[in-house]
Motif scaffolding. Structure first.
Motif, mmCIF file in Angstrom:
data_model
loop_
_atom_site.group_PDB
_atom_site.id
_atom_site.type_symbol
_atom_site.label_atom_id
_atom_site.label_comp_id
_atom_site.label_asym_id
_atom_site.label_seq_id
_atom_site.Cartn_x
_atom_site.Cartn_y
_atom_site.Cartn_z
ATOM 1 N N ALA A 29 -29.875 -10.612 -6.685
ATOM 2 C CA ALA A 29 -29.496 -12.022 -6.798
ATOM 3 C C ALA A 29 -29.248 -12.394 -8.258
ATOM 4 O O ALA A 29 -28.307 -13.125 -8.579
ATOM 5 C CB ALA A 29 -30.574 -12.905 -6.190
ATOM 6 N N LYS A 30 -30.079 -11.868 -9.152
ATOM 7 C CA LYS A 30 -29.939 -12.172 -10.580
ATOM 8 C C LYS A 30 -28.615 -11.644 -11.126
ATOM 9 O O LYS A 30 -27.902 -12.351 -11.855
ATOM 10 C CB LYS A 30 -31.116 -11.572 -11.352
ATOM 11 N N ASP A 31 -28.259 -10.415 -10.766
ATOM 12 C CA ASP A 31 -27.005 -9.835 -11.239
ATOM 13 C C ASP A 31 -25.793 -10.587 -10.681
ATOM 14 O O ASP A 31 -24.799 -10.792 -11.390
ATOM 15 C CB ASP A 31 -26.916 -8.355 -10.874
ATOM 16 N N VAL A 32 -25.870 -10.981 -9.414
ATOM 17 C CA VAL A 32 -24.758 -11.725 -8.805
ATOM 18 C C VAL A 32 -24.585 -13.061 -9.519
ATOM 19 O O VAL A 32 -23.469 -13.446 -9.869
ATOM 20 C CB VAL A 32 -24.970 -11.915 -7.288
ATOM 21 N N ALA A 33 -25.678 -13.780 -9.749
ATOM 22 C CA ALA A 33 -25.601 -15.076 -10.421
ATOM 23 C C ALA A 33 -25.003 -14.925 -11.820
ATOM 24 O O ALA A 33 -24.142 -15.719 -12.229
ATOM 25 C CB ALA A 33 -26.983 -15.721 -10.498
ATOM 26 N N SER A 34 -25.410 -13.909 -12.519
ATOM 27 C CA SER A 34 -24.880 -13.658 -13.860
ATOM 28 C C SER A 34 -23.395 -13.332 -13.809
ATOM 29 O O SER A 34 -22.595 -13.848 -14.595
ATOM 30 C CB SER A 34 -25.663 -12.512 -14.505
ATOM 31 N N SER A 35 -23.011 -12.497 -12.870
ATOM 32 C CA SER A 35 -21.616 -12.105 -12.709
ATOM 33 C C SER A 35 -20.734 -13.295 -12.325
ATOM 34 O O SER A 35 -19.575 -13.384 -12.741
ATOM 35 C CB SER A 35 -21.513 -10.995 -11.659
ATOM 36 N N MET A 36 -21.293 -14.217 -11.551
ATOM 37 C CA MET A 36 -20.522 -15.406 -11.154
ATOM 38 C C MET A 36 -20.109 -16.225 -12.375
ATOM 39 O O MET A 36 -19.044 -16.837 -12.379
ATOM 40 C CB MET A 36 -21.347 -16.286 -10.203
ATOM 41 N N MET A 37 -20.919 -16.223 -13.399
ATOM 42 C CA MET A 37 -20.612 -17.024 -14.585
ATOM 43 C C MET A 37 -19.498 -16.417 -15.432
ATOM 44 O O MET A 37 -18.850 -17.118 -16.204
ATOM 45 C CB MET A 37 -21.868 -17.217 -15.442
ATOM 46 N N THR A 38 -19.273 -15.114 -15.285
ATOM 47 C CA THR A 38 -18.229 -14.467 -16.082
ATOM 48 C C THR A 38 -16.984 -14.138 -15.258
ATOM 49 O O THR A 38 -15.884 -14.107 -15.799
ATOM 50 C CB THR A 38 -18.747 -13.166 -16.729
ATOM 51 N N ASP A 39 -17.147 -13.918 -13.944
ATOM 52 C CA ASP A 39 -16.007 -13.575 -13.091
ATOM 53 C C ASP A 39 -16.323 -13.953 -11.641
ATOM 54 O O ASP A 39 -16.598 -13.099 -10.804
ATOM 55 C CB ASP A 39 -15.698 -12.079 -13.194
ATOM 56 N N ALA A 40 -16.281 -15.251 -11.367
ATOM 57 C CA ALA A 40 -16.647 -15.743 -10.034
ATOM 58 C C ALA A 40 -15.750 -15.150 -8.948
ATOM 59 O O ALA A 40 -16.226 -14.682 -7.918
ATOM 60 C CB ALA A 40 -16.594 -17.262 -9.988
ATOM 61 N N GLU A 41 -14.462 -15.143 -9.195
ATOM 62 C CA GLU A 41 -13.529 -14.634 -8.184
ATOM 63 C C GLU A 41 -13.773 -13.149 -7.923
ATOM 64 O O GLU A 41 -13.852 -12.715 -6.775
ATOM 65 C CB GLU A 41 -12.081 -14.866 -8.631
ATOM 66 N N GLY A 42 -13.909 -12.368 -8.984
ATOM 67 C CA GLY A 42 -14.154 -10.939 -8.825
ATOM 68 C C GLY A 42 -15.475 -10.660 -8.134
ATOM 69 O O GLY A 42 -15.570 -9.752 -7.296
ATOM 70 N N THR A 43 -16.487 -11.446 -8.461
ATOM 71 C CA THR A 43 -17.798 -11.285 -7.822
ATOM 72 C C THR A 43 -17.700 -11.595 -6.333
ATOM 73 O O THR A 43 -18.185 -10.838 -5.493
ATOM 74 C CB THR A 43 -18.839 -12.210 -8.491
ATOM 75 N N PHE A 44 -17.053 -12.707 -6.001
ATOM 76 C CA PHE A 44 -16.892 -13.139 -4.614
ATOM 77 C C PHE A 44 -16.132 -12.081 -3.811
ATOM 78 O O PHE A 44 -16.575 -11.662 -2.744
ATOM 79 C CB PHE A 44 -16.167 -14.485 -4.597
ATOM 80 N N VAL A 45 -15.020 -11.616 -4.348
ATOM 81 C CA VAL A 45 -14.219 -10.602 -3.657
ATOM 82 C C VAL A 45 -15.002 -9.301 -3.531
ATOM 83 O O VAL A 45 -14.996 -8.656 -2.472
ATOM 84 C CB VAL A 45 -12.871 -10.377 -4.390
ATOM 85 N N GLY A 46 -15.713 -8.919 -4.580
ATOM 86 C CA GLY A 46 -16.515 -7.695 -4.536
ATOM 87 C C GLY A 46 -17.582 -7.743 -3.453
ATOM 88 O O GLY A 46 -17.814 -6.752 -2.749
ATOM 89 N N ILE A 47 -18.226 -8.896 -3.301
ATOM 90 C CA ILE A 47 -19.244 -9.041 -2.253
ATOM 91 C C ILE A 47 -18.594 -8.942 -0.877
ATOM 92 O O ILE A 47 -19.118 -8.265 0.016
ATOM 93 C CB ILE A 47 -20.020 -10.358 -2.430
ATOM 94 N N LEU A 48 -17.451 -9.601 -0.703
ATOM 95 C CA LEU A 48 -16.754 -9.508 0.588
ATOM 96 C C LEU A 48 -16.367 -8.062 0.906
ATOM 97 O O LEU A 48 -16.484 -7.619 2.055
ATOM 98 C CB LEU A 48 -15.507 -10.403 0.590
ATOM 99 N N GLU A 49 -15.937 -7.322 -0.102
ATOM 100 C CA GLU A 49 -15.578 -5.913 0.108
ATOM 101 C C GLU A 49 -16.800 -5.090 0.500
ATOM 102 O O GLU A 49 -16.724 -4.216 1.364
ATOM 103 C CB GLU A 49 -14.912 -5.345 -1.144
ATOM 104 N N LYS A 50 -17.935 -5.354 -0.136
ATOM 105 C CA LYS A 50 -19.159 -4.641 0.207
ATOM 106 C C LYS A 50 -19.610 -4.967 1.642
ATOM 107 O O LYS A 50 -20.065 -4.097 2.366
ATOM 108 C CB LYS A 50 -20.286 -4.962 -0.784
ATOM 109 N N ILE A 51 -19.455 -6.218 2.033
ATOM 110 C CA ILE A 51 -19.802 -6.603 3.400
ATOM 111 C C ILE A 51 -18.889 -5.887 4.396
ATOM 112 O O ILE A 51 -19.336 -5.361 5.407
ATOM 113 C CB ILE A 51 -19.729 -8.135 3.585
ATOM 114 N N ARG A 52 -17.599 -5.858 4.080
ATOM 115 C CA ARG A 52 -16.640 -5.181 4.965
ATOM 116 C C ARG A 52 -16.949 -3.695 5.097
ATOM 117 O O ARG A 52 -16.718 -3.093 6.148
ATOM 118 C CB ARG A 52 -15.220 -5.382 4.435
ATOM 119 N N ALA A 53 -17.508 -3.084 4.062
ATOM 120 C CA ALA A 53 -17.796 -1.655 4.070
ATOM 121 C C ALA A 53 -19.089 -1.307 4.808
ATOM 122 O O ALA A 53 -19.360 -0.126 5.051
ATOM 123 C CB ALA A 53 -17.867 -1.130 2.637
ATOM 124 N N LEU A 54 -19.876 -2.328 5.158
ATOM 125 C CA LEU A 54 -21.114 -2.045 5.889
ATOM 126 C C LEU A 54 -20.788 -1.423 7.248
ATOM 127 O O LEU A 54 -19.766 -1.736 7.848
ATOM 128 C CB LEU A 54 -21.908 -3.343 6.117
#
Length: 102
Positions: free
Chosen positions: A73-98
């Motif tokens: 959660a800490k890494d995601v929150a930090s990443s959102m502050m520097t690249d919200a779109e990339g973080t959001f898309v990356g999480i969606l990709e990880k969910i899709r890969a489950l």
């Protein structure tokens, strides 16, 4: 009008979460094109933005979900502050890969 409604309702929370107005509009456009009501879409975006920026305030369940994706959660929150779109898309990709559940 629906996209403007989403951008207006998400407003400052989107920016505080790292998304600019153009990114909020793009996500809103995708939701509306899939038939999501503008009010529902705005509420969903606000909830997602809030969860992704909780960091150390994330619930145990949220922390467990991040762990399943190989994230914290800490890494995601930090990443959102520097690249919200990339973080959001990356999480969606990880969910899709489950793996699919039977």
């Amino acid at each position: 009008p629906e996209i403007a409604n989403i951008v207006s309702k998400v407003g400052a929370l989107g920016e505080l979460s790292g998304f600019n107005a153009g990114q909020v509009a793009a996500i809103g456009t995708a939701m509306v094109s899939m038939g999501v009501d503008a009010d529902v879409g705005a509420t969903g975006m606000k909830k997602v933005a809030t969860v992704l920026t909780k960091g150390a305030g994330a619930t145990k369940r949220q922390q467990d979900a991040y762990a399943q994706l190989g994230l914290t959660a800490k890494d995601v929150a930090s990443s959102m502050m520097t690249d919200a779109e990339g973080t959001f898309v990356g999480i969606l990709e990880k969910i899709r890969a489950l793996p699919k559940e039977a």
